[in-house]
Design a protein around this motif. Sequence first.
Motif, PDB file in Angstrom:
ATOM      1  N   GLU A   1       0.825  -1.205   0.000  1.00  0.00           N
ATOM      2  CA  GLU A   1       0.000   0.000   0.000  1.00  0.00           C
ATOM      3  C   GLU A   1       0.859   1.253   0.000  1.00  0.00           C
ATOM      4  O   GLU A   1       0.563   2.223  -0.710  1.00  0.00           O
ATOM      5  CB  GLU A   1      -0.917  -0.011   1.234  1.00  0.00           C
ATOM      6  CG  GLU A   1      -2.002  -1.071   1.187  1.00  0.00           C
ATOM      7  CD  GLU A   1      -2.752  -1.180   2.495  1.00  0.00           C
ATOM      8  OE1 GLU A   1      -3.979  -1.412   2.456  1.00  0.00           O
ATOM      9  OE2 GLU A   1      -2.113  -1.063   3.567  1.00  0.00           O
ATOM     10  N   ILE A   2       1.927   1.232   0.784  1.00  0.00           N
ATOM     11  CA  ILE A   2       2.824   2.392   0.861  1.00  0.00           C
ATOM     12  C   ILE A   2       3.478   2.647  -0.493  1.00  0.00           C
ATOM     13  O   ILE A   2       3.593   3.800  -0.935  1.00  0.00           O
ATOM     14  CB  ILE A   2       3.898   2.175   1.947  1.00  0.00           C
ATOM     15  CG1 ILE A   2       3.238   2.121   3.328  1.00  0.00           C
ATOM     16  CG2 ILE A   2       4.948   3.285   1.901  1.00  0.00           C
ATOM     17  CD1 ILE A   2       4.173   1.707   4.445  1.00  0.00           C
ATOM     18  N   ALA A   3       3.904   1.575  -1.152  1.00  0.00           N
ATOM     19  CA  ALA A   3       4.539   1.712  -2.460  1.00  0.00           C
ATOM     20  C   ALA A   3       3.579   2.372  -3.453  1.00  0.00           C
ATOM     21  O   ALA A   3       3.972   3.252  -4.227  1.00  0.00           O
ATOM     22  CB  ALA A   3       4.965   0.334  -2.976  1.00  0.00           C
ATOM     23  N   GLU A   4       2.310   1.975  -3.411  1.00  0.00           N
ATOM     24  CA  GLU A   4       1.316   2.553  -4.313  1.00  0.00           C
ATOM     25  C   GLU A   4       1.041   4.014  -3.955  1.00  0.00           C
ATOM     26  O   GLU A   4       0.887   4.863  -4.839  1.00  0.00           O
ATOM     27  CB  GLU A   4       0.022   1.743  -4.243  1.00  0.00           C
ATOM     28  CG  GLU A   4       0.160   0.329  -4.813  1.00  0.00           C
ATOM     29  CD  GLU A   4      -1.082  -0.511  -4.612  1.00  0.00           C
ATOM     30  OE1 GLU A   4      -2.008  -0.043  -3.884  1.00  0.00           O
ATOM     31  OE2 GLU A   4      -1.159  -1.624  -5.167  1.00  0.00           O
TER      32      GLU A   4
ATOM     33  N   GLU B   1       8.029  -1.579  -3.757  1.00  0.00           N
ATOM     34  CA  GLU B   1       7.775  -2.184  -2.447  1.00  0.00           C
ATOM     35  C   GLU B   1       9.084  -2.430  -1.710  1.00  0.00           C
ATOM     36  O   GLU B   1       9.162  -2.246  -0.487  1.00  0.00           O
ATOM     37  CB  GLU B   1       7.006  -3.489  -2.635  1.00  0.00           C
ATOM     38  CG  GLU B   1       6.435  -4.062  -1.345  1.00  0.00           C
ATOM     39  CD  GLU B   1       5.498  -5.232  -1.590  1.00  0.00           C
ATOM     40  OE1 GLU B   1       5.318  -6.034  -0.657  1.00  0.00           O
ATOM     41  OE2 GLU B   1       4.956  -5.338  -2.717  1.00  0.00           O
ATOM     42  N   GLY B   2      10.116  -2.827  -2.453  1.00  0.00           N
ATOM     43  CA  GLY B   2      11.419  -3.056  -1.842  1.00  0.00           C
ATOM     44  C   GLY B   2      12.016  -1.779  -1.274  1.00  0.00           C
ATOM     45  O   GLY B   2      12.707  -1.807  -0.252  1.00  0.00           O
ATOM     46  N   THR B   3      11.737  -0.647  -1.922  1.00  0.00           N
ATOM     47  CA  THR B   3      12.218   0.644  -1.425  1.00  0.00           C
ATOM     48  C   THR B   3      11.541   0.989  -0.108  1.00  0.00           C
ATOM     49  O   THR B   3      12.173   1.519   0.813  1.00  0.00           O
ATOM     50  CB  THR B   3      11.941   1.755  -2.455  1.00  0.00           C
ATOM     51  OG1 THR B   3      12.603   1.430  -3.680  1.00  0.00           O
ATOM     52  CG2 THR B   3      12.450   3.101  -1.954  1.00  0.00           C
ATOM     53  N   SER B   4      10.254   0.679  -0.023  1.00  0.00           N
ATOM     54  CA  SER B   4       9.520   0.931   1.219  1.00  0.00           C
ATOM     55  C   SER B   4      10.118   0.120   2.365  1.00  0.00           C
ATOM     56  O   SER B   4      10.337   0.640   3.464  1.00  0.00           O
ATOM     57  CB  SER B   4       8.040   0.561   1.039  1.00  0.00           C
ATOM     58  OG  SER B   4       7.331   0.723   2.248  1.00  0.00           O
ATOM     59  N   LYS B   5      10.414  -1.143   2.110  1.00  0.00           N
ATOM     60  CA  LYS B   5      10.997  -2.005   3.145  1.00  0.00           C
ATOM     61  C   LYS B   5      12.385  -1.513   3.545  1.00  0.00           C
ATOM     62  O   LYS B   5      12.734  -1.504   4.734  1.00  0.00           O
ATOM     63  CB  LYS B   5      11.072  -3.448   2.644  1.00  0.00           C
ATOM     64  CG  LYS B   5       9.720  -4.114   2.456  1.00  0.00           C
ATOM     65  CD  LYS B   5       9.882  -5.549   1.955  1.00  0.00           C
ATOM     66  CE  LYS B   5       8.522  -6.222   1.788  1.00  0.00           C
ATOM     67  NZ  LYS B   5       8.662  -7.617   1.300  1.00  0.00           N
ATOM     68  N   SER B   6      13.166  -1.101   2.557  1.00  0.00           N
ATOM     69  CA  SER B   6      14.514  -0.616   2.831  1.00  0.00           C
ATOM     70  C   SER B   6      14.487   0.672   3.652  1.00  0.00           C
ATOM     71  O   SER B   6      15.253   0.843   4.602  1.00  0.00           O
ATOM     72  CB  SER B   6      15.250  -0.380   1.511  1.00  0.00           C
ATOM     73  OG  SER B   6      16.533   0.174   1.733  1.00  0.00           O
ATOM     74  N   ASN B   7      13.576   1.580   3.280  1.00  0.00           N
ATOM     75  CA  ASN B   7      13.463   2.846   4.012  1.00  0.00           C
ATOM     76  C   ASN B   7      13.015   2.613   5.446  1.00  0.00           C
ATOM     77  O   ASN B   7      13.464   3.303   6.369  1.00  0.00           O
ATOM     78  CB  ASN B   7      12.483   3.771   3.309  1.00  0.00           C
ATOM     79  CG  ASN B   7      13.088   4.447   2.097  1.00  0.00           C
ATOM     80  OD1 ASN B   7      14.270   4.315   1.824  1.00  0.00           O
ATOM     81  ND2 ASN B   7      12.269   5.172   1.347  1.00  0.00           N
ATOM     82  N   LEU B   8      12.134   1.638   5.641  1.00  0.00           N
ATOM     83  CA  LEU B   8      11.678   1.322   6.993  1.00  0.00           C
ATOM     84  C   LEU B   8      12.819   0.792   7.840  1.00  0.00           C
ATOM     85  O   LEU B   8      13.012   1.211   8.986  1.00  0.00           O
ATOM     86  CB  LEU B   8      10.546   0.296   6.947  1.00  0.00           C
ATOM     87  CG  LEU B   8      10.050  -0.177   8.318  1.00  0.00           C
ATOM     88  CD1 LEU B   8       9.399   0.977   9.080  1.00  0.00           C
ATOM     89  CD2 LEU B   8       9.075  -1.334   8.172  1.00  0.00           C
ATOM     90  N   GLN B   9      13.593  -0.120   7.256  1.00  0.00           N
ATOM     91  CA  GLN B   9      14.728  -0.682   7.977  1.00  0.00           C
ATOM     92  C   GLN B   9      15.739   0.401   8.349  1.00  0.00           C
ATOM     93  O   GLN B   9      16.233   0.444   9.483  1.00  0.00           O
ATOM     94  CB  GLN B   9      15.400  -1.759   7.125  1.00  0.00           C
ATOM     95  CG  GLN B   9      16.570  -2.458   7.822  1.00  0.00           C
ATOM     96  CD  GLN B   9      17.199  -3.536   6.955  1.00  0.00           C
ATOM     97  OE1 GLN B   9      17.081  -3.504   5.735  1.00  0.00           O
ATOM     98  NE2 GLN B   9      17.868  -4.488   7.575  1.00  0.00           N
ATOM     99  N   ASP B  10      16.036   1.277   7.410  1.00  0.00           N
ATOM    100  CA  ASP B  10      16.992   2.352   7.672  1.00  0.00           C
ATOM    101  C   ASP B  10      16.437   3.358   8.678  1.00  0.00           C
ATOM    102  O   ASP B  10      17.186   3.912   9.489  1.00  0.00           O
ATOM    103  CB  ASP B  10      17.358   3.066   6.372  1.00  0.00           C
ATOM    104  CG  ASP B  10      18.261   2.221   5.479  1.00  0.00           C
ATOM    105  OD1 ASP B  10      18.825   1.234   5.983  1.00  0.00           O
ATOM    106  OD2 ASP B  10      18.391   2.552   4.285  1.00  0.00           O
ATOM    107  N   ALA B  11      15.128   3.590   8.615  1.00  0.00           N
ATOM    108  CA  ALA B  11      14.508   4.510   9.574  1.00  0.00           C
ATOM    109  C   ALA B  11      14.645   3.973  10.985  1.00  0.00           C
ATOM    110  O   ALA B  11      14.942   4.719  11.931  1.00  0.00           O
ATOM    111  CB  ALA B  11      13.034   4.711   9.226  1.00  0.00           C
TER     112      ALA B  11
END
Length: 204
Positions: free
Chosen positions: A156-159, A165-175
């Motif tokens: 949902e975030i990616a949309e 979607e992978g960018t969303s997961k990566s940004n979450l991990q880095d956050a």
Amino acid sequence: MMNLFGKNPAFNPNDTSSLVEACLRKDARAQRALIRQYYGYAKSICLRYSGDNESAEEILNDSFLKVFNNLGRYDNAHHFKTWLRSIIINTAIDYYRKSLREIPYSGYEIVDAVDLHEDAITKMSADEILSLVRKLSPAYRMVFTLYVIDGYSHKEIAEMLGIREGTSKSNLQDARKKLQSMILKINPSVYHAYEIKNLRPNEN
């Protein structure tokens, strides 16, 4: 209760349905009453999506403007708060996209990998945690807030943000790593491992 001119208001200030009906009639008093009733709730959402109070106020004002312009689309079969929340989040995303156009963000940031003891979180107040989240870069803050606080999936975030979607997961991990690094600075005596991902399980 009579007002100064001896006339009863044509709405119940404590009833959302009554307020909405009056707002649809362009009743300015009802509009002010609706803002007063939901101001605190709306402001709390704006604060967690913004990096400063000025931005939060801008998102808040734009959100209420959208509420009144689109009130005819509101389905009273659903909670007004839910509808309001979606408008605020979408407005925050619009503001985020606008800020990226004005000040391009590279999306790359060096993030220290650190682990913290659970006490680093449990001993912090909600306001302290919020203040740290607001210090994250716009991309990290947006994904972290959408995922951890408001419960959206990575798909949902990616949309919503127009990213992978992978960018969303990566940004979450880095956050999370960035937050851990900031918490470590204000809790330097903490040594044992703690992962912020426990704030919301079942990430995948």
